[in-house]
Design an enzyme around this catalytic site. Structure first.
Site, PDB file in Angstrom:
ATOM      1  N   HIS A   1       1.589  -3.130 -13.841  1.00 29.22           N
ATOM      2  CA  HIS A   1       0.295  -3.679 -13.429  1.00 29.22           C
ATOM      3  C   HIS A   1       0.067  -5.049 -14.075  1.00 29.22           C
ATOM      4  O   HIS A   1      -0.493  -5.950 -13.474  1.00 29.22           O
ATOM      5  CB  HIS A   1      -0.835  -2.713 -13.789  1.00 29.22           C
ATOM      6  CG  HIS A   1      -0.777  -1.430 -13.009  1.00 29.22           C
ATOM      7  ND1 HIS A   1      -0.606  -1.409 -11.648  1.00 29.22           N
ATOM      8  CD2 HIS A   1      -0.860  -0.126 -13.400  1.00 29.22           C
ATOM      9  CE1 HIS A   1      -0.588  -0.139 -11.232  1.00 29.22           C
ATOM     10  NE2 HIS A   1      -0.732   0.657 -12.280  1.00 29.22           N
TER      11      HIS A   1
ATOM     12  N   LEU B   1     -11.024 -22.081  -1.514  1.00 31.81           N
ATOM     13  CA  LEU B   1     -10.526 -20.740  -1.166  1.00 31.81           C
ATOM     14  C   LEU B   1     -11.600 -19.671  -1.368  1.00 31.81           C
ATOM     15  O   LEU B   1     -12.231 -19.603  -2.425  1.00 31.81           O
ATOM     16  CB  LEU B   1      -9.301 -20.421  -2.044  1.00 31.81           C
ATOM     17  CG  LEU B   1      -8.716 -19.022  -1.908  1.00 31.81           C
ATOM     18  CD1 LEU B   1      -8.116 -18.809  -0.518  1.00 31.81           C
ATOM     19  CD2 LEU B   1      -7.668 -18.775  -2.986  1.00 31.81           C
TER      20      LEU B   1
ATOM     21  N   SER C   1      -8.052   0.957  -4.639  1.00 32.56           N
ATOM     22  CA  SER C   1      -8.632   1.647  -3.484  1.00 32.56           C
ATOM     23  C   SER C   1      -9.580   2.754  -3.923  1.00 32.56           C
ATOM     24  O   SER C   1      -9.552   3.215  -5.070  1.00 32.56           O
ATOM     25  CB  SER C   1      -7.521   2.246  -2.616  1.00 32.56           C
ATOM     26  OG  SER C   1      -6.964   3.379  -3.244  1.00 32.56           O
TER      27      SER C   1
ATOM     28  N   ARG D   1      -6.063   8.645  -9.708  1.00 31.05           N
ATOM     29  CA  ARG D   1      -4.851   8.548 -10.549  1.00 31.05           C
ATOM     30  C   ARG D   1      -5.139   9.065 -11.958  1.00 31.05           C
ATOM     31  O   ARG D   1      -6.300   9.227 -12.335  1.00 31.05           O
ATOM     32  CB  ARG D   1      -4.405   7.086 -10.615  1.00 31.05           C
ATOM     33  CG  ARG D   1      -3.825   6.612  -9.286  1.00 31.05           C
ATOM     34  CD  ARG D   1      -3.082   5.305  -9.443  1.00 31.05           C
ATOM     35  NE  ARG D   1      -2.519   4.914  -8.160  1.00 31.05           N
ATOM     36  CZ  ARG D   1      -1.644   3.936  -7.998  1.00 31.05           C
ATOM     37  NH1 ARG D   1      -1.231   3.226  -9.040  1.00 31.05           N
ATOM     38  NH2 ARG D   1      -1.175   3.650  -6.803  1.00 31.05           N
TER      39      ARG D   1
ATOM     40  N   GLU E   1      -2.037  -9.907  12.408  1.00 31.19           N
ATOM     41  CA  GLU E   1      -0.588  -9.759  12.411  1.00 31.19           C
ATOM     42  C   GLU E   1      -0.164  -9.077  11.106  1.00 31.19           C
ATOM     43  O   GLU E   1      -0.643  -9.436  10.032  1.00 31.19           O
ATOM     44  CB  GLU E   1       0.087 -11.137  12.507  1.00 31.19           C
ATOM     45  CG  GLU E   1      -0.257 -11.900  13.768  1.00 31.19           C
ATOM     46  CD  GLU E   1       0.261 -11.231  15.042  1.00 31.19           C
ATOM     47  OE1 GLU E   1       1.294 -10.533  14.981  1.00 31.19           O
ATOM     48  OE2 GLU E   1      -0.385 -11.418  16.091  1.00 31.19           O
TER      49      GLU E   1
ATOM     50  N   TRP F   1       8.159  -1.022 -10.058  1.00 37.53           N
ATOM     51  CA  TRP F   1       8.747  -2.176 -10.760  1.00 37.53           C
ATOM     52  C   TRP F   1       8.940  -1.832 -12.234  1.00 37.53           C
ATOM     53  O   TRP F   1       9.990  -2.112 -12.822  1.00 37.53           O
ATOM     54  CB  TRP F   1       7.826  -3.390 -10.607  1.00 37.53           C
ATOM     55  CG  TRP F   1       8.339  -4.665 -11.171  1.00 37.53           C
ATOM     56  CD1 TRP F   1       9.107  -5.586 -10.534  1.00 37.53           C
ATOM     57  CD2 TRP F   1       8.103  -5.178 -12.493  1.00 37.53           C
ATOM     58  NE1 TRP F   1       9.375  -6.647 -11.379  1.00 37.53           N
ATOM     59  CE2 TRP F   1       8.772  -6.416 -12.577  1.00 37.53           C
ATOM     60  CE3 TRP F   1       7.397  -4.707 -13.610  1.00 37.53           C
ATOM     61  CZ2 TRP F   1       8.757  -7.197 -13.741  1.00 37.53           C
ATOM     62  CZ3 TRP F   1       7.380  -5.483 -14.759  1.00 37.53           C
ATOM     63  CH2 TRP F   1       8.055  -6.716 -14.817  1.00 37.53           C
TER      64      TRP F   1
ATOM     65  N   ASP G   1       1.421  -3.669  -3.513  1.00 39.80           N
ATOM     66  CA  ASP G   1       2.010  -2.366  -3.828  1.00 39.80           C
ATOM     67  C   ASP G   1       3.353  -2.535  -4.525  1.00 39.80           C
ATOM     68  O   ASP G   1       4.111  -3.454  -4.208  1.00 39.80           O
ATOM     69  CB  ASP G   1       2.175  -1.551  -2.532  1.00 39.80           C
ATOM     70  CG  ASP G   1       2.368  -0.080  -2.825  1.00 39.80           C
ATOM     71  OD1 ASP G   1       2.019   0.365  -3.948  1.00 39.80           O
ATOM     72  OD2 ASP G   1       2.866   0.629  -1.934  1.00 39.80           O
TER      73      ASP G   1
ATOM     74  N   ASN H   1       3.785  -2.006  -8.166  1.00 38.18           N
ATOM     75  CA  ASN H   1       3.733  -2.265  -9.616  1.00 38.18           C
ATOM     76  C   ASN H   1       4.380  -1.143 -10.422  1.00 38.18           C
ATOM     77  O   ASN H   1       5.149  -1.391 -11.356  1.00 38.18           O
ATOM     78  CB  ASN H   1       2.281  -2.392 -10.092  1.00 38.18           C
ATOM     79  CG  ASN H   1       1.584  -3.610  -9.545  1.00 38.18           C
ATOM     80  OD1 ASN H   1       2.220  -4.476  -8.958  1.00 38.18           O
ATOM     81  ND2 ASN H   1       0.272  -3.677  -9.734  1.00 38.18           N
TER      82      ASN H   1
ATOM     83  N   TRP I   1      -9.013   5.999  -7.705  1.00 40.16           N
ATOM     84  CA  TRP I   1      -9.784   6.655  -8.786  1.00 40.16           C
ATOM     85  C   TRP I   1      -9.162   7.996  -9.161  1.00 40.16           C
ATOM     86  O   TRP I   1      -9.378   8.496 -10.265  1.00 40.16           O
ATOM     87  CB  TRP I   1     -11.236   6.879  -8.355  1.00 40.16           C
ATOM     88  CG  TRP I   1     -12.073   5.643  -8.288  1.00 40.16           C
ATOM     89  CD1 TRP I   1     -12.561   5.063  -7.151  1.00 40.16           C
ATOM     90  CD2 TRP I   1     -12.546   4.828  -9.380  1.00 40.16           C
ATOM     91  NE1 TRP I   1     -13.297   3.940  -7.471  1.00 40.16           N
ATOM     92  CE2 TRP I   1     -13.305   3.772  -8.825  1.00 40.16           C
ATOM     93  CE3 TRP I   1     -12.388   4.888 -10.767  1.00 40.16           C
ATOM     94  CZ2 TRP I   1     -13.903   2.785  -9.609  1.00 40.16           C
ATOM     95  CZ3 TRP I   1     -12.989   3.907 -11.551  1.00 40.16           C
ATOM     96  CH2 TRP I   1     -13.735   2.876 -10.968  1.00 40.16           C
TER      97      TRP I   1
HETATM   98  C1  IPE Z   1      -0.158  -1.157  -6.716  1.00 40.17           C
HETATM   99  O1  IPE Z   1       0.976  -0.688  -7.329  1.00 40.17           O
HETATM  100  C2  IPE Z   1      -1.280  -1.446  -7.697  1.00 40.17           C
HETATM  101  C3  IPE Z   1      -2.462  -0.564  -7.594  1.00 40.17           C
HETATM  102  C4  IPE Z   1      -2.654   0.394  -6.726  1.00 40.17           C
HETATM  103  C5  IPE Z   1      -3.511  -0.788  -8.582  1.00 40.17           C
HETATM  104  P1  IPE Z   1       1.244   0.862  -7.461  1.00 40.17           P
HETATM  105  O2  IPE Z   1       0.652   1.311  -8.748  1.00 40.17           O
HETATM  106  O3  IPE Z   1       0.775   1.587  -6.247  1.00 40.17           O
HETATM  107  O4  IPE Z   1       2.827   0.912  -7.573  1.00 40.17           O
HETATM  108  P2  IPE Z   1       3.822   2.039  -6.998  1.00 40.17           P
HETATM  109  O5  IPE Z   1       3.510   2.211  -5.542  1.00 40.17           O
HETATM  110  O6  IPE Z   1       3.588   3.275  -7.784  1.00 40.17           O
HETATM  111  O7  IPE Z   1       5.169   1.448  -7.227  1.00 40.17           O
HETATM  112 MG    MG Z   2       1.696   2.356  -4.557  1.00 44.55          MG
END
Ligand code: IPE
Ligand code: MG
Length: 234
Positions: free
Chosen positions: A19, A113, A47, A53, A189, A7, A2, A4, A51
């Site tokens: 991203h 892995l 998630s 967004r 944890e 940032w 979480d 991106n 979809w």
């Molecule tokens: C996570 O970063 C990446 C995905 C869900 C694909 P976000 O896109 O949720 O970044 P924030 O939370 O808006 O900063």
């Molecule tokens: Mg997020």
């Protein structure tokens, strides 16, 4: 994974740049797991709810996903990584579905892995599809309702063949599970950091591991019951 979007926003750049930076952090994370000989890594990439967004962001994420599949699979295969996808695959385009299947079949016999990508994934979806599988077994006469116990359920959720996750790491400062592996995380944890996903580095991952090593995992038992067995018996 979480943070991106934030940032990128902090840099006054479009979210998609975040991203893209996030994809680099994925590589850092995989390298770290390979180096530490960690058995399994499950990344929450997209998630069920993502979809919803804006169309442009979903499209950009799909393009990034496709590019990563084209670019990284051979190298991961060479490094002994087995790739699997968990989630509602039917919602992706046919090209992506095909690429996912190819990545899985190409790496199926790798024993290094175990890399699981949760895409179009939701913990509630996972539990629901397991419940549906159980209902179908009952309807077909293969099971009776009395046969439905935790083991029957556990064998039908995603990643049933892997041990439950030891450690959950969430970046981006939020203290929640957000519909990740709800069944599988029962005794995992949890570790949270304010760092944004694109800022992730080996030092941070090591901090998470060190923190994990300091925890006492009791699984509902008492401290005395789970203490190392070389202690003097009473
Ligand atoms: C996570 O970063 C990446 C995905 C869900 C694909 P976000 O896109 O949720 O970044 P924030 O939370 O808006 O900063
Ligand atoms: Mg997020």
């Amino acid at each position: 994974m979480d943070g991106n979007g934030r940032w990128a926003e902090r840099r006054h750049r479009p979210r998609v740049i975040g991203h893209r930076a996030g994809a680099r952090a994925v590589n850092i994370c995989i390298d770290f797991c390979l180096e530490k000989r960690i058995q399994a890594l499950t990344l929450f990439a997209f998630s069920s709810e993502n979809w919803g967004r804006p169309e442009g962001e979903v499209g950009a994420l799909m393009k990034l996903f496709m590019n990563a599949l084209e670019r990284e699979v051979d190298e991961l295969d060479r490094r002994g990584v087995r790739i699997r996808f968990i989630g509602e695959r039917e919602r992706f385009s046919a090209t992506i579905v095909q690429r996912m299947a190819l990545a899985e079949s190409q790496t199926v016999s790798n024993t290094g892995l175990q890399l699981n990508i949760a895409a179009s994934y939701g913990g509630r979806w996972d539990i629901t599809q397991a419940a549906r599988a159980l209902a179908m077994d009952v309807a077909a006469g293969r099971l009776t309702p009395d046969d439905i116990d935790e083991a029957a359920m556990a064998s039908r959720v995603a990643l049933a063949d892997l041990p439950a996750p030891d450690l959950f790491i969430r970046t981006g400062g939020e203290m929640r599970i957000s519909n990740f592996l709800l069944w599988q995380l029962a005794y995992t944890e949890l570790w949270f950091t304010d760092l944004l996903w694109p800022e992730l580095d080996a030092v941070t991952l090591q901090r998470a591991l060190d923190h994990y090593a300091s925890r006492e995992r009791r699984f509902g038992l008492t401290g005395a019951q789970v203490a190392p067995s070389d202690e003097i018996p009473e």
